[in-house]
Design a protein around this motif. Sequence first.
Motif: not given
Length: 323
Positions: A87, A153-154, A109-112, A170, A160
Motif C-alpha cells: 500500500s 485489535e488496532k 497492507d496489513r488490512s489484507e 487483525d 498500520d
Amino acid sequence: STASCGDLGSRDACLQTRPLGQQKCCWLGDRCATQGSEEITVDNLPEGWEQHKPLVGCSEPSAGWEPLPECLPFCSTSALAAEPGISFSPGCERCLPGDTCLWCHIACDRSEGFVFYGGEAKEFHCNASGTFDRLPICVRPAAGELSEKDFGEKPPGQADDGRGGTTLLDTRFFKPPVCDPADIPYATNNLLEEDCRCLSSDCICPVRCKQHFQAVSGEEGAKKCLVQEVQLQEGSCRSLVDRDDCLAASERGAPCCYHEAGISGNGVVCDRRGARGMTRAPQACAFALKAVWEDMPKCAPVCLWHGANAAKLAGSPIGAESE
C-alpha cells in the motif's frame, strides 16, 4: 536573449545576440553597443557601415519565448499498485526521478494480512527511470509463523504502516498450525486406523490398539492436536548457511528466514525477519508455533488362548491341575 549589448565583449557574441524587446547590438570595432545609443557617432560607426546600404555590423532582433521550464514526468506508481501486499500514500504520485521522496510512504497492507518481512521501510527512492527501486518485502505468514500475541485489535490512533506503528494483525488472519492425521504412528505403535472427526481446521482422532494388542504405555481414546511454542536458538542469522539450522534460530527475538538463492546481499542465505538488507522474499521462516498430537499409546501383542489348545491339554498334568 536577456543580455545587454554593452555586456558583450566579443564581436561574435555581439553580432549573434538578439535581445528581446531591444534594438540591435552593433559592433564598433572594440566594443558592443545598442543601436541608437550615444556611443554610435559619425566618427564611431558600426563595422561595415555604408550609407544607403543595410547594416552588416549589427545583429538582427527577433521575437522569442522567455526561458521555458524543464518538465519531468512524475515517478510511476503502476508497479506499486500491481505489487501484492503493498500500500502507498498519495504523496508517492508526486515524486520525481532521482529523488528520495520523503512524502512518499510505502508499507505492507496489513488490512489484507501482509506483514513486513524485510527490505526498505522508511526512505523510498525513485530512480532515474522513474520507478521505486527498494521496496518493503511483504508476506502473508504461513500458519505457525506468528504467535497469538502478534494479533489483536488496532489501538486507536495507531497506523498500520509497519514504520513504527502497531505490529498487531487483525485476529481474522491468525492461522494456528494444525496436526496431520498422517503423522499418527499407526504402524509403528500398532494402532487401529480410524476416521478422524475434522471440524474447521483441526481434527480429533480416535486412537485404540489393534485387535489382539494392548496399550503398554499411554492411553487409548480421542486425541487432540496441541499447539505449542517453539523454542528457537538465539544467535546470528547471517552466520548460518544450513536451512535446518536457519529455521531453528532467532536473532534479537526475530525469527531467522531462509532462501537458498540468497536472501540478502553477498550471497547470504539466512537473515532475521525485518532485516533492512533483505532483498528477496524468504522461502521459509522459523516457526513461532508448532502443532503436535497428544501422547499416543504404544501397543504390544497379547498372548492368545485358543480352544484347540485347551482340548489338547485336557488329559495332561497341566490340564489336570487346571481342573
